[in-house]
Design a protein around this motif. Sequence first.
Motif: not given
Lengths: 197, 197
Positions: A148-149, A151-152, A156, A183-184, A186-187, A190-191, A194-197
Motif C-alpha cells: 500500500v505504501r 502504491a501511494l 504521487q 513540495w513532494l 514530505p508527501t 509520510r507515505y 508515517a504511522e498508518r492513519p
Amino acid sequence: MSDRPPPGTETPARPRRSDATRAAILNAARDRFAAEGYERATIRAIARDAGIDPSMVMRYYGNKEGLFVAATDIDLRMPDLTAVDRDRLGERLVRHFLDVWEHDERLTGMVRVGVTVDAGAERLRSVFRDQLAPVIAAVCPVPDEAAVRAALVGSQIIGMAMARYVVRIPPATGLSHDEVVAWLAPTVQRYLTAERP
Amino acid sequence: MSDRPPPGTETPARPRRSDATRAAILNAARDRFAAEGYERATIRAIARDAGIDPSMVMRYYGNKEGLFVAATDIDLRMPDLTAVDRDRLGERLVRHFLDVWEHDERLTGMVRVGVTVDAGAERLRSVFRDQLAPVIAAVCPVPDEAAVRAALVGSQIIGMAMARYVVRIPPATGLSHDEVVAWLAPTVQRYLTAERP
DNA sequence: TGTGTTGGTCAACGCTTGTTGGCAACGTAC
DNA sequence: GTACGTTGCCAACAAGCGTTGACCAACACA
C-alpha cells in the motif's frame, strides 16, 4: 518461425548476423511508440526509421504486439534505499524520479502507451511490482503495509509525471527541481514512514 | 454546411428535429472514446451505436476531431470550498474526487484520450484551468501561489486516479474510500494551506 | 398544392494499415 | 562446388479507415 532456438535449450548467446538489424528495429520501435502511442506508431514507419523493409519486422517479432512487448523494457534504475537516512527517503526518491523522467523521454511515452492499450497497462503494473514495490518493501518495517505504501508513493510520482511531462499543465511544468522536491518529498516521506492513519 | 445558424445571430434555442440524433451521436461518441481511446473509436462504430449512418456524423460534426471536441465536455462538479472548514479542505476535495471518478467512467476514458492525442491534452489543461484552479484560488490567501498549489493538488488526484482506475495497480484498487481519504487528505491539505516550503 | 429545407440512407472514393509469400543475394559447412 | 540456412527486398493482399456526393422521404411554409 525457425528463428529463435527452442526456449529452454537456449544457446548461451551465439551472435547472429542480424543482431544489428534487430537492435535498430527495437530502437526505432521504442522511439515511435513513445512519441506517438501504440496505434499511430506504424510498422512501416518503424521499419523506415530502422532502414529496413516492414516485412523484416514481422519476421523477427511476429506481429505488432510482439514488437511492442519486445520493445518496452522499462528500467527505473531504482537506488538502494537501505543505504539512505531514514528521514531523507522522500527527498531521495523524488529526486531520483525527477532525474529518471527527465533523462529518458521514453518513459513518458511508455506511460502514454500504458494508458491506452492493455499490454501497456500490464507493463506498468509489472514495473510497479518488480521495481518500485521491492525497493520500498526493503525499508518498510511492517511487511504487510509495504504494498500500500508503495502504491501511494507511486500515485504521487506518476501524478506529477503526468502533470509535468505528459499533459504539461503550465504551473507544474514551471516548477524547478528543487521546488518539486520541497513540495513532494514530505508527501512521499509520510507515505513511507508515517504511522498508518 | 448550411446547418448551424450563423454564429452570433444564434436564435435562442429553436429545437431541431435532429436534436435526438445529435444527442445519440454524442452519447455513443463519449462512450467509445472513453472505452477505446481516440484512434480505436471509429466513426463507423459510433454511428452504429447511435443507430444512424456514418455520414450523419460527418454532416453534424464536420470530421472526427470535431466530433471529439463536441463530445468531450468534462464537468468535475466542483464544490464551493469557501463554505468548508479550512482544516477539512483536503478531506472534502479527496472525497469529492473519489465520488466523481467512481460515478462517471467517462472521466477515466477522457484521461486515456487526453494522454494520447493533442486535442485531448488541451482539454485536460482547460479543465484544470477553468474548473480546478479557480475553486482552489478562492481559498488561497496568497493569489500568486494559487496556480502552483492547484497543480500540486491536481498531481496527487490524477496520480491516484491513474493508479486506481486507469492502470489498476492492485494495492491501489484494493483501498477503501476511507483509506484513500485518510492517506491523501493530509497531502492535499498541506498543498492547499501549508506555508510555501 | 407546390416548393424549398431538413433528416437520413447508400454506395463508393482514396488511402493506410498489418500481414504474407515469393525471390534474389550472401555466407558457411561439407 | 554445391547444398542450405540466413538476411533482405519487393509486390501484393484483404480489411478497415475517414470522408464525399448523389439521392430519397418527410416536413414546413407559402
